[in-house]
Motif scaffolding. Structure first.
Motif, PDB file in Angstrom:
ATOM      1  N   GLN A 389       0.829  -1.205   0.000  1.00  0.00           N
ATOM      2  CA  GLN A 389       0.000   0.000   0.000  1.00  0.00           C
ATOM      3  C   GLN A 389       0.864   1.256   0.000  1.00  0.00           C
ATOM      4  O   GLN A 389       0.605   2.210  -0.748  1.00  0.00           O
ATOM      5  N   ALA A 390       1.921   1.247   0.831  1.00  0.00           N
ATOM      6  CA  ALA A 390       2.818   2.407   0.889  1.00  0.00           C
ATOM      7  C   ALA A 390       3.513   2.619  -0.445  1.00  0.00           C
ATOM      8  O   ALA A 390       3.706   3.756  -0.890  1.00  0.00           O
ATOM      9  N   ALA A 391       3.897   1.524  -1.108  1.00  0.00           N
ATOM     10  CA  ALA A 391       4.576   1.628  -2.398  1.00  0.00           C
ATOM     11  C   ALA A 391       3.668   2.252  -3.451  1.00  0.00           C
ATOM     12  O   ALA A 391       4.086   3.125  -4.225  1.00  0.00           O
ATOM     13  N   LYS A 392       2.427   1.817  -3.478  1.00  0.00           N
ATOM     14  CA  LYS A 392       1.485   2.361  -4.467  1.00  0.00           C
ATOM     15  C   LYS A 392       1.259   3.847  -4.244  1.00  0.00           C
ATOM     16  O   LYS A 392       1.254   4.649  -5.190  1.00  0.00           O
ATOM     17  N   GLU A 393       1.069   4.229  -2.976  1.00  0.00           N
ATOM     18  CA  GLU A 393       0.835   5.646  -2.665  1.00  0.00           C
ATOM     19  C   GLU A 393       2.067   6.487  -2.997  1.00  0.00           C
ATOM     20  O   GLU A 393       1.947   7.588  -3.551  1.00  0.00           O
ATOM     21  N   TYR A 394       3.240   5.967  -2.672  1.00  0.00           N
ATOM     22  CA  TYR A 394       4.471   6.709  -2.927  1.00  0.00           C
ATOM     23  C   TYR A 394       4.674   6.919  -4.422  1.00  0.00           C
ATOM     24  O   TYR A 394       4.985   8.023  -4.880  1.00  0.00           O
ATOM     25  N   LEU A 395       4.515   5.872  -5.184  1.00  0.00           N
ATOM     26  CA  LEU A 395       4.753   5.952  -6.627  1.00  0.00           C
ATOM     27  C   LEU A 395       3.733   6.827  -7.315  1.00  0.00           C
ATOM     28  O   LEU A 395       4.030   7.486  -8.316  1.00  0.00           O
ATOM     29  N   ASP A 396       2.497   6.854  -6.786  1.00  0.00           N
ATOM     30  CA  ASP A 396       1.470   7.752  -7.337  1.00  0.00           C
ATOM     31  C   ASP A 396       1.860   9.208  -7.106  1.00  0.00           C
ATOM     32  O   ASP A 396       1.645  10.076  -7.974  1.00  0.00           O
ATOM     33  N   GLN A 397       2.441   9.489  -5.933  1.00  0.00           N
ATOM     34  CA  GLN A 397       2.842  10.854  -5.605  1.00  0.00           C
ATOM     35  C   GLN A 397       4.149  11.240  -6.277  1.00  0.00           C
ATOM     36  O   GLN A 397       4.444  12.426  -6.438  1.00  0.00           O
ATOM     37  N   ALA A 398       4.943  10.246  -6.673  1.00  0.00           N
ATOM     38  CA  ALA A 398       6.282  10.506  -7.205  1.00  0.00           C
ATOM     39  C   ALA A 398       6.256  11.379  -8.457  1.00  0.00           C
ATOM     40  O   ALA A 398       7.250  12.051  -8.764  1.00  0.00           O
ATOM     41  N   ARG A 399       5.177  11.367  -9.174  1.00  0.00           N
ATOM     42  CA  ARG A 399       5.097  12.169 -10.397  1.00  0.00           C
ATOM     43  C   ARG A 399       5.248  13.665 -10.090  1.00  0.00           C
ATOM     44  O   ARG A 399       5.665  14.439 -10.941  1.00  0.00           O
ATOM     45  N   GLY A 400       4.906  14.028  -8.867  1.00  0.00           N
ATOM     46  CA  GLY A 400       4.994  15.422  -8.495  1.00  0.00           C
ATOM     47  C   GLY A 400       6.312  15.839  -7.904  1.00  0.00           C
ATOM     48  O   GLY A 400       6.532  17.004  -7.600  1.00  0.00           O
ATOM     49  N   PHE A 401       7.231  14.849  -7.687  1.00  0.00           N
ATOM     50  CA  PHE A 401       8.527  15.180  -7.081  1.00  0.00           C
ATOM     51  C   PHE A 401       9.384  15.979  -8.070  1.00  0.00           C
ATOM     52  O   PHE A 401       9.370  15.731  -9.246  1.00  0.00           O
TER      53      PHE A 401
END
Length: 401
Positions: A389-401
């Motif tokens: 779950q943490a991986a999915k959320e992180y990778l979804d947000q990563a586009r904004g990094f």
């Protein structure tokens, strides 16, 4: 070349060969060469004047003792030290000395209060490890078995080792910090022996925490492709972990392990009585990042214009270790100006932090992507649900990094 020179040359060759064989673990060959050294020194003594003869005979005796100790199954210390009059250490003495070196000279000073966030994680550790030490009678009264072990898993640089040290400090226990290099040995049977020794060492203390860092490299999933000695090492660790199921008596040692690759840890280690508790250590959230930044900046000259709130937002997605590194690199900017450019001292500003963050991208994206790939579609999905779950959320947000 006269006879004395020939004997000296022969002695040097034997001496070099003896040390080489000993370092390679070829004890029988080393014993023969050390015996040859003793004999050659005896010949040289017979050809030398009285003062020199006495010295050579003494050296000959010491080499003979070294050869004799090898014949009894005990290895010598390096010949140079033996010749200086220090008696060779037995194998048992060397093992005890090596084992004791694994205990931190000073107990860890870091406490849970010094670690930002992770309240649920800390409470889980307390229930599994700290409370059994503190309240053994209560565990006995309620029929709850103490013991077992905990695997801390999660992305690299997010505080797993620090949590282990803090656990030892919280329960005032000896902290035995083990790396793969402390256990694995190239000689057959030595790795298993090392495992037994460190568990025996832990049992010698009123309270002890055994911490295995990178447990995946020590106890990876057993398979047909694994070398026989590697399977034997895992089996020995399993056998030692079985001793963690305490029956009616309080524990004197408990085990923590950490890994960035939980999917590679042998599943047999996760059954009850072994590492029966697995705890996910996530990357820091906003509140934790703020606390980490505050702790890392408390000894630095920071301008009042620096906003921890803004800095915490800027560093979303960074690991704990990366946050510490950002603070260090930001502090080096005015330091460099002061030393290299002879400018006046100044405080750290938001501009310094922005400059560092622009050049430093978080490294966790690749790790989370790897974790997701390794676990998706496997039987471990439920076990590592928090990580997925943490991986999915992180990778979804990563586009904004």
């Amino acid at each position: 070349m006269d006879l004395i020179d020939k004997l000296k040359n022969r002695f040097e060759k034997c001496h070099r060969a003896a040390k080489k064989y000993y370092e390679q673990g070829e004890i029988a060959k080393a014993r023969v060469e050390y015996a040859n050294c003793s004999q050659l020194l005896g010949y040289l003594a017979g050809l030398s004047p009285p003062p020199r003869r006495k010295e050579l005979l003494e050296r000959s005796r010491k080499f003979r003792e070294i050869a004799g100790s090898l014949g009894n199954g005990n290895g010598p210390q390096p010949a140079e030290k033996a010749e200086q009059g220090t008696a060779p250490k037995t194998a048992q003495a060397r093992s005890e000395e090596r084992a004791k070196s694994l205990i931190l000279a000073e107990k860890p000073k870091v406490r849970f209060a010094d670690i930002a966030g992770m309240a649920d994680v800390k409470e889980n550790i307390k229930e599994a490890i700290i409370y059994p030490f503190m309240y053994p009678e209560e565990y006995q009264h309620f029929g709850v078995k103490p013991g077992g072990g905990i695997i801390l898993y999660g992305p690299p640089g997010c505080g797993k080792t620090m949590l282990a040290a803090a656990t030892a400090a919280e329960c005032d226990a000896a902290f035995i910090n083990l790396k793969t290099s402390d256990i694995k040995d190239k000689y057959v049977g030595e790795s298993e022996k090392n495992i037994r020794e460190v568990f025996a060492l832990a049992r010698q203390h009123p309270k002890a925490i055994l911490f295995f860092d990178e447990i995946d490299s020590l106890a990876g999933e057993r398979s047909a492709s694994m070398e026989g000695h590697e399977r034997s090492l895992v089996s020995e660790l399993l056998a030692q972990m079985d001793g963690l199921e305490f029956k009616g008596s309080p524990p004197d040692y408990l085990v923590l392990a950490a890994t960035n690759r939980p999917w590679d840890v042998d599943v047999a280690l996760r059954r009850p009585g072994r590492f029966d508790t697995t705890i996910f250590i996530p990357h820091p959230d906003f509140k934790a990042r703020r606390k980490i930044l505050e702790l890392n900046l408390k000894d630095k000259p920071v301008s009042k214009s620096v906003s921890l709130e803004q800095l915490s937002k800027m560093t979303e997605g960074y690991a704990s270790a990366e946050l510490s590194d950002i603070c260090q690199k930001a502090a080096k900017i005015p330091l460099r100006e002061r030393i290299s450019e002879k400018r006046p001292r100044r405080e750290l500003t938001m501009s310094d932090f922005e400059q560092v963050v622009r050049k430093k991208k978080p490294v966790l994206s690749s790790w989370y992507a790897k974790a997701l790939k390794e676990l998706t579609g496997t039987e471990e999905v439920e076990m590592f649900g928090e990580l997925i779950q943490a991986a999915k959320e992180y990778l979804d947000q990563a586009r904004g990094f």
